[in-house]
Design a protein around this motif. Sequence first.
Motif, mmCIF file in Angstrom:
data_model
loop_
_atom_site.group_PDB
_atom_site.id
_atom_site.type_symbol
_atom_site.label_atom_id
_atom_site.label_comp_id
_atom_site.label_asym_id
_atom_site.label_seq_id
_atom_site.Cartn_x
_atom_site.Cartn_y
_atom_site.Cartn_z
ATOM 1 N N SER A 78 0.853 -1.185 0.000
ATOM 2 C CA SER A 78 0.000 0.000 0.000
ATOM 3 C C SER A 78 0.892 1.239 0.000
ATOM 4 N N HIS A 79 0.294 2.376 -0.228
ATOM 5 C CA HIS A 79 1.070 3.625 -0.266
ATOM 6 C C HIS A 79 1.704 3.914 1.092
ATOM 7 N N GLU A 80 0.980 3.606 2.181
ATOM 8 C CA GLU A 80 1.538 3.860 3.510
ATOM 9 C C GLU A 80 2.758 2.981 3.762
ATOM 10 N N GLU A 81 2.658 1.693 3.369
ATOM 11 C CA GLU A 81 3.787 0.791 3.565
ATOM 12 C C GLU A 81 4.987 1.234 2.738
ATOM 13 N N ASP A 83 5.664 4.292 1.774
ATOM 14 C CA ASP A 83 6.220 5.519 2.382
ATOM 15 C C ASP A 83 7.022 5.171 3.625
ATOM 16 N N ALA A 84 6.534 4.219 4.433
ATOM 17 C CA ALA A 84 7.240 3.820 5.656
ATOM 18 C C ALA A 84 8.579 3.187 5.305
ATOM 19 N N ARG A 85 8.596 2.366 4.270
ATOM 20 C CA ARG A 85 9.865 1.742 3.851
ATOM 21 C C ARG A 85 10.843 2.782 3.343
ATOM 22 N N ARG A 87 11.009 5.931 4.226
ATOM 23 C CA ARG A 87 11.522 6.683 5.375
ATOM 24 C C ARG A 87 12.532 5.856 6.151
#
Length: 90
Positions: A78-81, A83-85, A87
């Motif tokens: 997903s987009h959140e995952e 983005d977290a990766r 960062r």
Amino acid sequence: MNELPLEQQIADLRVRLQMQRQLIALKLAQRPGKRRFRYPRSTVMRFLMRHPTMTLNLLTRMATLLVNATLLRPRKPSHEEADARARAED
């Protein structure tokens, strides 16, 4: 030209339509003699109806393939995952 009045034309059309309906009803009600109707007309549908075991087997195999393809397909992050990766890597 000698045209009929509109009311007469309408009445004539109604009579013709009624005659056509009766003719269609007669044709549908008649039983075929020795000749069998070939329903369904589609070759594929006739095959499926005449071979129900094979049809069920094919449908089961196709469903299994679709389910396996859906379950075993790698999941897109997903987009959140993502983005977290990103960062975490920074």
